[in-house]
Design a protein around this motif. Sequence first.
Motif, PDB file in Angstrom:
ATOM      1  N   THR A 120       0.800  -1.211   0.000  1.00  0.00           N
ATOM      2  CA  THR A 120       0.000   0.000   0.000  1.00  0.00           C
ATOM      3  C   THR A 120       0.837   1.268   0.000  1.00  0.00           C
ATOM      4  OG1 THR A 120      -1.663  -1.210   1.255  1.00  0.00           O
ATOM      5  CG2 THR A 120      -1.893   1.171   1.173  1.00  0.00           C
ATOM      6  N   VAL A 121       1.739   1.414   0.953  1.00  0.00           N
ATOM      7  CA  VAL A 121       2.481   2.655   1.109  1.00  0.00           C
ATOM      8  C   VAL A 121       3.535   2.819   0.015  1.00  0.00           C
ATOM      9  CG1 VAL A 121       3.950   3.978   2.675  1.00  0.00           C
ATOM     10  CG2 VAL A 121       2.076   2.604   3.583  1.00  0.00           C
ATOM     11  N   PHE A 122       4.233   1.752  -0.295  1.00  0.00           N
ATOM     12  CA  PHE A 122       5.331   1.853  -1.254  1.00  0.00           C
ATOM     13  C   PHE A 122       4.841   2.070  -2.691  1.00  0.00           C
ATOM     14  CE2 PHE A 122       7.362  -0.619   2.204  1.00  0.00           C
ATOM     15  CZ  PHE A 122       8.313   0.316   2.547  1.00  0.00           C
ATOM     16  N   SER A 123       3.650   1.605  -3.004  1.00  0.00           N
ATOM     17  CA  SER A 123       3.150   1.786  -4.366  1.00  0.00           C
ATOM     18  C   SER A 123       2.850   3.256  -4.659  1.00  0.00           C
ATOM     19  CB  SER A 123       1.896   0.942  -4.591  1.00  0.00           C
ATOM     20  OG  SER A 123       0.841   1.422  -3.787  1.00  0.00           O
ATOM     21  N   LEU A 124       2.615   4.044  -3.624  1.00  0.00           N
ATOM     22  CA  LEU A 124       2.360   5.466  -3.833  1.00  0.00           C
ATOM     23  C   LEU A 124       3.620   6.215  -4.277  1.00  0.00           C
ATOM     24  CD1 LEU A 124      -0.023   6.198  -0.830  1.00  0.00           C
ATOM     25  CD2 LEU A 124      -0.613   5.803  -3.214  1.00  0.00           C
ATOM     26  N   LEU A 125       4.794   5.606  -4.107  1.00  0.00           N
ATOM     27  CA  LEU A 125       6.027   6.231  -4.550  1.00  0.00           C
ATOM     28  C   LEU A 125       6.091   6.341  -6.080  1.00  0.00           C
ATOM     29  CD1 LEU A 125       8.616   4.623  -2.096  1.00  0.00           C
ATOM     30  CD2 LEU A 125       7.678   6.937  -2.054  1.00  0.00           C
ATOM     31  N   PHE A 126       5.351   5.482  -6.787  1.00  0.00           N
ATOM     32  CA  PHE A 126       5.294   5.597  -8.251  1.00  0.00           C
ATOM     33  C   PHE A 126       4.705   6.935  -8.691  1.00  0.00           C
ATOM     34  CE2 PHE A 126       5.428   0.876  -8.123  1.00  0.00           C
ATOM     35  CZ  PHE A 126       6.517   0.696  -8.964  1.00  0.00           C
ATOM     36  N   LEU A 127       3.859   7.506  -7.848  1.00  0.00           N
ATOM     37  CA  LEU A 127       3.230   8.782  -8.192  1.00  0.00           C
ATOM     38  C   LEU A 127       4.208   9.952  -8.136  1.00  0.00           C
ATOM     39  CD1 LEU A 127      -0.217   8.330  -6.427  1.00  0.00           C
ATOM     40  CD2 LEU A 127       0.368   7.959  -8.821  1.00  0.00           C
ATOM     41  N   LEU A 128       5.410   9.726  -7.638  1.00  0.00           N
ATOM     42  CA  LEU A 128       6.422  10.778  -7.624  1.00  0.00           C
ATOM     43  C   LEU A 128       7.145  10.900  -8.970  1.00  0.00           C
ATOM     44  CD1 LEU A 128       7.989  10.226  -4.092  1.00  0.00           C
ATOM     45  CD2 LEU A 128       6.334  11.963  -4.802  1.00  0.00           C
ATOM     46  N   ALA A 129       6.972   9.914  -9.839  1.00  0.00           N
ATOM     47  CA  ALA A 129       7.620   9.962 -11.158  1.00  0.00           C
ATOM     48  C   ALA A 129       6.966  11.067 -11.992  1.00  0.00           C
ATOM     49  CB  ALA A 129       7.487   8.616 -11.853  1.00  0.00           C
ATOM     50  N   LYS A 130       7.773  11.807 -12.693  1.00  0.00           N
ATOM     51  CA  LYS A 130       7.280  12.905 -13.539  1.00  0.00           C
ATOM     52  C   LYS A 130       7.921  12.801 -14.911  1.00  0.00           C
ATOM     53  CE  LYS A 130       5.177  15.108 -10.165  1.00  0.00           C
ATOM     54  NZ  LYS A 130       3.796  14.864  -9.958  1.00  0.00           N
ATOM     55  N   GLU A 131       7.209  13.286 -15.909  1.00  0.00           N
ATOM     56  CA  GLU A 131       7.770  13.400 -17.251  1.00  0.00           C
ATOM     57  C   GLU A 131       7.459  14.792 -17.789  1.00  0.00           C
ATOM     58  OE1 GLU A 131       6.165  10.533 -19.977  1.00  0.00           O
ATOM     59  OE2 GLU A 131       4.159  11.359 -19.883  1.00  0.00           O
ATOM     60  N   SER A 132       8.353  15.293 -18.615  1.00  0.00           N
ATOM     61  CA  SER A 132       8.172  16.619 -19.205  1.00  0.00           C
ATOM     62  C   SER A 132       7.433  16.486 -20.533  1.00  0.00           C
ATOM     63  CB  SER A 132       9.523  17.286 -19.446  1.00  0.00           C
ATOM     64  OG  SER A 132      10.210  17.446 -18.233  1.00  0.00           O
ATOM     65  N   VAL A 133       6.450  17.347 -20.734  1.00  0.00           N
ATOM     66  CA  VAL A 133       5.675  17.360 -21.971  1.00  0.00           C
ATOM     67  C   VAL A 133       5.819  18.748 -22.590  1.00  0.00           C
ATOM     68  CG1 VAL A 133       3.385  17.107 -22.985  1.00  0.00           C
ATOM     69  CG2 VAL A 133       4.037  15.699 -21.040  1.00  0.00           C
TER      70      VAL A 133
END
Length: 160
Positions: free
Chosen positions: A103-116
């Motif tokens: 649960t907690v660690f999967s939210l770390l994926f939301l920190l990934a960003k990409e430039s558009v």
Amino acid sequence: MVDWEKRDPMDDTAPLAGVVPPGPPPVLGPPVPAPVTQPLPVQPGPVLVHIGEIQVSADTVYTPSGVFPVAGTTWYAQDQWTMTQKIPTWAIVCAVVGFCVLTVFSLLFLLAKESVVTGAVAVTVTNGTQSHTTYLPVGHQLHAVDVHNRVNYARGLAAR
């Protein structure tokens, strides 16, 4: 066996030596002079750089609004694009799928960003009263750098 059966049937169709085929007689008379040819027009030089719908050769600029010489042209390039940050789709999918496992660690994926990058670069070329503007879409920051490099090359041709 008869003598005519031994002959090749193709021999009958061959022309006889010394016989002129029927047809119009050759026309005799004064020789016909060769047609006068005009000199070919000078072909423009090869296109050295394309900037959208603008083509530039060593001495000429070709645009949809007209053709004019490179000498004396002024080139403008204006950035009209923006860069935004967003969460990539793969990160959202991994966060949702991983939420069931960790649960907690999967939210770390939301920190990934990409430039558009979205927008265009406006390129304007002017020579006296003639002017043409073209908009080149930009999908990456390097596309804008490429357009600016092409404009700088055209500026170098105009400075000769």
